[in-house]
Design an enzyme around this catalytic site. Structure first.
Site, mmCIF file in Angstrom:
data_model
loop_
_atom_site.group_PDB
_atom_site.id
_atom_site.type_symbol
_atom_site.label_atom_id
_atom_site.label_comp_id
_atom_site.label_asym_id
_atom_site.label_seq_id
_atom_site.Cartn_x
_atom_site.Cartn_y
_atom_site.Cartn_z
ATOM 1 N N GLY A 144 -25.692 61.941 -16.040
ATOM 2 C CA GLY A 144 -25.433 63.278 -16.002
ATOM 3 C C GLY A 144 -25.274 64.178 -17.232
ATOM 4 O O GLY A 144 -25.395 65.372 -17.126
ATOM 5 N N LYS A 188 -12.436 68.170 -12.727
ATOM 6 C CA LYS A 188 -11.547 68.457 -11.353
ATOM 7 C C LYS A 188 -10.269 67.757 -11.518
ATOM 8 O O LYS A 188 -10.037 66.817 -11.034
ATOM 9 C CB LYS A 188 -12.537 67.707 -10.383
ATOM 10 C CG LYS A 188 -13.966 68.287 -10.247
ATOM 11 C CD LYS A 188 -14.527 67.227 -8.821
ATOM 12 C CE LYS A 188 -15.768 67.549 -8.537
ATOM 13 N NZ LYS A 188 -16.377 66.828 -7.589
ATOM 14 N N PHE A 200 -18.171 68.861 -4.643
ATOM 15 C CA PHE A 200 -19.337 68.332 -5.099
ATOM 16 C C PHE A 200 -20.340 69.398 -5.847
ATOM 17 O O PHE A 200 -20.653 70.568 -5.268
ATOM 18 C CB PHE A 200 -20.202 67.636 -4.051
ATOM 19 C CG PHE A 200 -21.307 66.763 -4.656
ATOM 20 C CD1 PHE A 200 -20.805 65.682 -5.241
ATOM 21 C CD2 PHE A 200 -22.677 67.105 -4.738
ATOM 22 C CE1 PHE A 200 -21.788 64.867 -5.842
ATOM 23 C CE2 PHE A 200 -23.561 66.292 -5.034
ATOM 24 C CZ PHE A 200 -23.264 65.291 -5.724
ATOM 25 N N VAL A 201 -20.520 69.169 -7.170
ATOM 26 C CA VAL A 201 -21.633 70.190 -7.706
ATOM 27 C C VAL A 201 -22.704 69.360 -8.359
ATOM 28 O O VAL A 201 -22.878 68.438 -8.546
ATOM 29 C CB VAL A 201 -20.767 70.798 -9.013
ATOM 30 C CG1 VAL A 201 -19.531 71.626 -8.479
ATOM 31 C CG2 VAL A 201 -19.921 69.598 -10.058
ATOM 32 N N ASP A 229 -13.844 63.259 -12.924
ATOM 33 C CA ASP A 229 -13.556 63.614 -11.418
ATOM 34 C C ASP A 229 -12.071 62.625 -11.066
ATOM 35 O O ASP A 229 -10.882 63.289 -11.335
ATOM 36 C CB ASP A 229 -14.354 62.837 -10.366
ATOM 37 C CG ASP A 229 -14.394 62.974 -9.208
ATOM 38 O OD1 ASP A 229 -13.402 63.684 -8.861
ATOM 39 O OD2 ASP A 229 -15.329 62.825 -8.056
ATOM 40 N N ARG A 247 -31.199 68.139 -11.422
ATOM 41 C CA ARG A 247 -30.487 67.774 -12.761
ATOM 42 C C ARG A 247 -31.146 69.024 -13.373
ATOM 43 O O ARG A 247 -30.501 69.327 -14.354
ATOM 44 C CB ARG A 247 -30.911 66.641 -13.334
ATOM 45 C CG ARG A 247 -30.196 65.226 -12.824
ATOM 46 C CD ARG A 247 -30.499 64.333 -13.581
ATOM 47 N NE ARG A 247 -30.082 62.741 -12.935
ATOM 48 C CZ ARG A 247 -29.182 62.138 -12.700
ATOM 49 N NH1 ARG A 247 -27.825 63.002 -13.142
ATOM 50 N NH2 ARG A 247 -28.971 61.092 -12.060
ATOM 51 N N GLU A 306 -19.345 63.536 -21.731
ATOM 52 C CA GLU A 306 -19.398 63.309 -20.276
ATOM 53 C C GLU A 306 -19.708 64.722 -19.615
ATOM 54 O O GLU A 306 -19.365 65.652 -19.972
ATOM 55 C CB GLU A 306 -18.049 62.671 -19.971
ATOM 56 C CG GLU A 306 -17.747 62.407 -18.396
ATOM 57 C CD GLU A 306 -18.709 61.375 -17.967
ATOM 58 O OE1 GLU A 306 -20.134 61.667 -18.014
ATOM 59 O OE2 GLU A 306 -18.113 60.484 -17.027
ATOM 60 N N ASP A 307 -20.345 64.428 -18.650
ATOM 61 C CA ASP A 307 -20.528 65.427 -17.566
ATOM 62 C C ASP A 307 -19.530 66.126 -16.938
ATOM 63 O O ASP A 307 -19.107 67.272 -16.955
ATOM 64 C CB ASP A 307 -21.848 65.257 -16.461
ATOM 65 C CG ASP A 307 -21.708 63.982 -15.603
ATOM 66 O OD1 ASP A 307 -20.739 63.397 -16.020
ATOM 67 O OD2 ASP A 307 -22.472 63.841 -14.799
ATOM 68 N N ASP A 309 -26.545 65.730 -10.591
ATOM 69 C CA ASP A 309 -27.687 65.222 -9.619
ATOM 70 C C ASP A 309 -27.074 65.331 -8.229
ATOM 71 O O ASP A 309 -25.998 65.133 -7.895
ATOM 72 C CB ASP A 309 -28.633 64.166 -9.639
ATOM 73 C CG ASP A 309 -27.744 62.856 -9.458
ATOM 74 O OD1 ASP A 309 -26.485 62.853 -10.041
ATOM 75 O OD2 ASP A 309 -28.444 62.008 -9.089
HETATM 76 P P1 5GP Z 1 -14.796 59.519 -12.066
HETATM 77 O O1 5GP Z 1 -14.837 58.272 -12.836
HETATM 78 O O2 5GP Z 1 -14.128 60.388 -13.170
HETATM 79 O O3 5GP Z 1 -14.377 59.520 -10.699
HETATM 80 O O4 5GP Z 1 -16.309 59.685 -11.863
HETATM 81 C C1 5GP Z 1 -17.142 60.597 -12.833
HETATM 82 C C2 5GP Z 1 -18.656 60.322 -12.540
HETATM 83 O O5 5GP Z 1 -18.600 60.624 -11.191
HETATM 84 C C3 5GP Z 1 -19.192 61.562 -13.035
HETATM 85 O O6 5GP Z 1 -19.977 61.070 -14.320
HETATM 86 C C4 5GP Z 1 -20.469 61.750 -12.355
HETATM 87 O O7 5GP Z 1 -21.509 60.942 -12.476
HETATM 88 C C5 5GP Z 1 -19.717 61.496 -10.762
HETATM 89 N N1 5GP Z 1 -19.438 62.613 -10.376
HETATM 90 C C6 5GP Z 1 -18.188 63.198 -10.087
HETATM 91 N N2 5GP Z 1 -18.052 64.513 -9.381
HETATM 92 C C7 5GP Z 1 -19.412 64.477 -9.547
HETATM 93 C C8 5GP Z 1 -19.976 65.979 -8.812
HETATM 94 O O8 5GP Z 1 -19.262 66.823 -8.358
HETATM 95 N N3 5GP Z 1 -21.309 65.982 -8.632
HETATM 96 C C9 5GP Z 1 -21.996 64.941 -9.192
HETATM 97 N N4 5GP Z 1 -23.239 65.221 -9.210
HETATM 98 N N5 5GP Z 1 -21.710 63.822 -9.680
HETATM 99 C C10 5GP Z 1 -20.195 63.881 -9.704
#
Ligand code: 5GP
Length: 182
Positions: free
Chosen positions: A52, A138, A159-160, A110, A172, A106-107, A166
């Site tokens: 991402g 978030k 969700f974005v 969450d 993407r 990082e993208d 993606d």
């Molecule tokens: P975390 O471990 O912080 O819960 O998850 C991070 C990963 O979840 C991100 O690197 C991404 O790949 C995915 N992710 C979390 N929220 C979103 C979202 O809103 N859209 C997309 N496309 N991926 C997300």
């Protein structure tokens, strides 16, 4: 995928624009300037988290003008039977990190689980410092404290897609970011 400027449809899902291309580019420039100021004499190692973050990292690191190493990792999170997630590093870092200033790109953060566990993996390598840069965060979803001076945008729990993010491999390459419409 049907694309208009303000709305995107993928399959049956509808998305509306959350962050314009211009807003993203302006913020990426600000983050790049901050990184330049902090790291210009430190020969940092940037670790880009695939998939991402690839577009964000390309724009950010080009704009930073830094002399740096760039490495890529692919992480996958698994949720076990306990509440603790673990993160597996699939494509590993190819250079020693001991004594280096490491910046993870990082993208989106969450729950924060991926960054928390990747941070722990990195600590084992004894770098001089570890910092995180994320385009999106978030805060309502964080399960763990995530603090960084390099957060592009804090966004609601929706969700974005776009700008690297993606939906099943699609979207993407959109230059703006779109959120799932209710
Ligand atoms: P975390 O471990 O912080 O819960 O998850 C991070 C990963 O979840 C991100 O690197 C991404 O790949 C995915 N992710 C979390 N929220 C979103 C979202 O809103 N859209 C997309 N496309 N991926 C997300």
């Amino acid at each position: 995928m049907i694309g208009e400027d303000l709305q995107i449809t993928i399959g049956k899902r509808h998305f509306v624009e959350l962050l314009t291309q211009e807003a993203i580019q302006n913020r990426v420039s600000e983050l790049a300037q901050g990184l330049h100021t902090q790291y210009r004499n430190l020969d940092p190692v940037f670790i880009v988290v695939l998939n991402g973050a690839f577009i964000f990292a390309a724009d950010l690191l080009r704009a930073s003008g830094l002399n740096c190493d760039i490495q890529f990792v692919k992480l996958s999170s698994y949720q076990g039977t306990t509440s603790t997630g673990i993160v597996q590093q699939i494509l590993g870092v190819q250079i020693p990190l001991r004594g280096r200033h490491v910046v993870v790109v990082e993208d989106i953060v969450d729950t924060g689980r991926t960054m928390k566990y990747f941070g722990k993996l990195l600590e084992n390598e004894n770098p001089a410092s570890i910092e995180f840069v994320t385009l999106l965060s978030k805060p309502d979803c964080h399960e763990t404290v995530f603090e960084s001076p390099y957060i592009g945008f804090e966004i609601p729990d929706k969700f974005v897609i776009g700008y690297g993010l993606d939906l099943d491999g699609k979207a993407r390459n959109l230059p703006a970011i779109y959120q799932l419409a209710e």
